[in-house]
Scaffold this active site. Sequence first.
Site, PDB file in Angstrom:
ATOM      1  N   HIS A   1       0.832  -1.205   0.000  1.00  0.00           N
ATOM      2  CA  HIS A   1       0.000   0.000   0.000  1.00  0.00           C
ATOM      3  C   HIS A   1       0.863   1.249   0.000  1.00  0.00           C
ATOM      4  O   HIS A   1       0.625   2.187  -0.746  1.00  0.00           O
ATOM      5  CB  HIS A   1      -0.929   0.010   1.216  1.00  0.00           C
ATOM      6  CG  HIS A   1      -1.884   1.151   1.206  1.00  0.00           C
ATOM      7  ND1 HIS A   1      -1.546   2.409   1.658  1.00  0.00           N
ATOM      8  CD2 HIS A   1      -3.160   1.237   0.771  1.00  0.00           C
ATOM      9  CE1 HIS A   1      -2.590   3.214   1.502  1.00  0.00           C
ATOM     10  NE2 HIS A   1      -3.583   2.521   0.970  1.00  0.00           N
TER      11      HIS A   1
ATOM     12  N   HIS B   1      -9.363  -8.355  -1.139  1.00  0.00           N
ATOM     13  CA  HIS B   1      -9.658  -7.432  -2.231  1.00  0.00           C
ATOM     14  C   HIS B   1     -10.316  -6.168  -1.697  1.00  0.00           C
ATOM     15  O   HIS B   1     -11.033  -6.192  -0.702  1.00  0.00           O
ATOM     16  CB  HIS B   1     -10.608  -8.083  -3.241  1.00  0.00           C
ATOM     17  CG  HIS B   1      -9.900  -8.871  -4.283  1.00  0.00           C
ATOM     18  ND1 HIS B   1      -8.966  -8.323  -5.135  1.00  0.00           N
ATOM     19  CD2 HIS B   1      -9.991 -10.182  -4.622  1.00  0.00           C
ATOM     20  CE1 HIS B   1      -8.518  -9.265  -5.954  1.00  0.00           C
ATOM     21  NE2 HIS B   1      -9.120 -10.403  -5.661  1.00  0.00           N
TER      22      HIS B   1
END
Length: 143
Positions: free
Chosen positions: A9, A72
Amino acid sequence: MVAVVLVGHGSRLPYSRQVVEKIAEYVEEMGDFETVEVGFMELCEPTVQEAVKKAAESGVDKIVVVPVFLAHGVHTKRDIPKMLGLEPEWDDDEDDHDHHHHHHRDYTPVDVDAEIVYAEPLGADPRIAEIVIDRIKEALGEE
């Protein structure tokens, strides 16, 4: 020949980056890949696209891109596929993500000669449960 790109991320905290880099080291040691690169969605360098380009420079036929995410979400269904030049599985009309942090992300699709194969996130896996149990024991001082 296959290269791997792990996608994290990204964070302002260096530890977040170091964790993904350490996982990449393990993948490199345990797997049989031409190269293992790391790229980040935001707040860290290199970007996903930069990591894919670097992986392609090793002359591989395929680059497997693995999101180092548990499940997800918008990033794995929309953002990363856009960066890879793949068809996103998330319709922008469904996007209720506007309230979430938006940093200046570059969605310009990467252009490389190698085939890009997009893997699933980590998902529910007994090996992750083992790690969770280890963390519980550590927290209780039962290492």
